[in-house]
Design an enzyme around this catalytic site. Sequence first.
Site, PDB file in Angstrom:
ATOM      1  N   SER A  87      38.678  -8.663 -22.012  1.00 30.71           N
ATOM      2  CA  SER A  87      38.089  -7.445 -22.578  1.00 30.71           C
ATOM      3  C   SER A  87      38.827  -7.044 -23.848  1.00 30.71           C
ATOM      4  O   SER A  87      39.866  -7.617 -24.195  1.00 30.71           O
ATOM      5  CB  SER A  87      38.151  -6.296 -21.566  1.00 30.71           C
ATOM      6  N   SER A  89      40.331  -4.134 -24.474  1.00 29.71           N
ATOM      7  CA  SER A  89      41.167  -2.950 -24.271  1.00 29.71           C
ATOM      8  C   SER A  89      42.509  -3.021 -24.980  1.00 29.71           C
ATOM      9  O   SER A  89      43.157  -1.998 -25.191  1.00 29.71           O
ATOM     10  CB  SER A  89      41.389  -2.712 -22.778  1.00 29.71           C
ATOM     11  N   LYS A 144      48.276  -4.278 -20.111  1.00 31.17           N
ATOM     12  CA  LYS A 144      48.375  -3.032 -20.874  1.00 31.17           C
ATOM     13  C   LYS A 144      49.784  -2.937 -21.462  1.00 31.17           C
ATOM     14  O   LYS A 144      50.662  -3.739 -21.149  1.00 31.17           O
ATOM     15  CB  LYS A 144      48.118  -1.803 -19.989  1.00 31.17           C
ATOM     16  N   SER A 228      39.848   1.823 -23.318  1.00 33.22           N
ATOM     17  CA  SER A 228      40.773   1.174 -22.395  1.00 33.22           C
ATOM     18  C   SER A 228      40.806   1.903 -21.057  1.00 33.22           C
ATOM     19  O   SER A 228      41.016   3.113 -21.006  1.00 33.22           O
ATOM     20  CB  SER A 228      42.189   1.141 -22.996  1.00 33.22           C
TER      21      SER A 228
END
Length: 267
Positions: A87, A89, A144, A228
Amino acid sequence: MDFSLLLVIAVLLSGAIYLLDILVFRPQRRKRAEAAQAASEEGLDAASREALLKEPWLVDYARSFFPVLFVVLVVRSFIVEPFQIPSGSMRPTLEVGDFILVNKYAYGLRLPVSHTQILEVDSPERGDVMVFRFPNEPSVNFIKRVVGLPGDTIRYEGKQLYVNGERIAKQLLEEGPDASPQQLLLEEELDQARYRIYNNPRDPGPQLREVEVPEGHYFTMGDNRDHSNDSRYWGFVPEENIVGRAFAVWMQWDGGLPSFSEVRRIE
């Protein structure tokens, strides 16, 4: 599908078959060959002896695959593991289709499958790009940036991050960059880490009043701040969910031909 579990099962199964052959079946084959040799007046020819000593196909496969599978298990579990970014994010740091390498020992050695820590090495630092098992669905891996350590207070309002009451510095690099024309490209500095983030000026985004990170947990955010799914929505990352620290992009593949032109360190 838990690839780690399948790999552990494959290693144990092939290793057990290989060991059983060494301890039991191989001596039995030799005894049969020796008995046949003694019972034959002219002695066994080479072909007959080879046929009696030949390993079954299952043992042959186990002997061939066990060392390869064992090395893969050790490397993947304790040294480095590859992942693909699914993705956006973490844009602009990581793009969809990036293949990354994750240091598995940076935050301590953990057993595969059970994820039990067996050796403490170091702890995540603010600014690290961390891979972890999603708290709400541990079979899914997330990536992250760590912005809050245990005991920190975190606030995010008006697209501004505050850690322990201090405003985290950022500066505008470009308005409407080619890679994402609707956003602002900024550079943020958190402790010793300097990295780029996206903010969408047309989207108010999530607001987070001050929260304190519990002991044994971490607060994470994506660099693509308005796109995100991170700790602002679902909470903190437990220490036991940590997988490792992402440190390099080694390939990019968006469905066409793989590209190695974007090989780089992850900041």
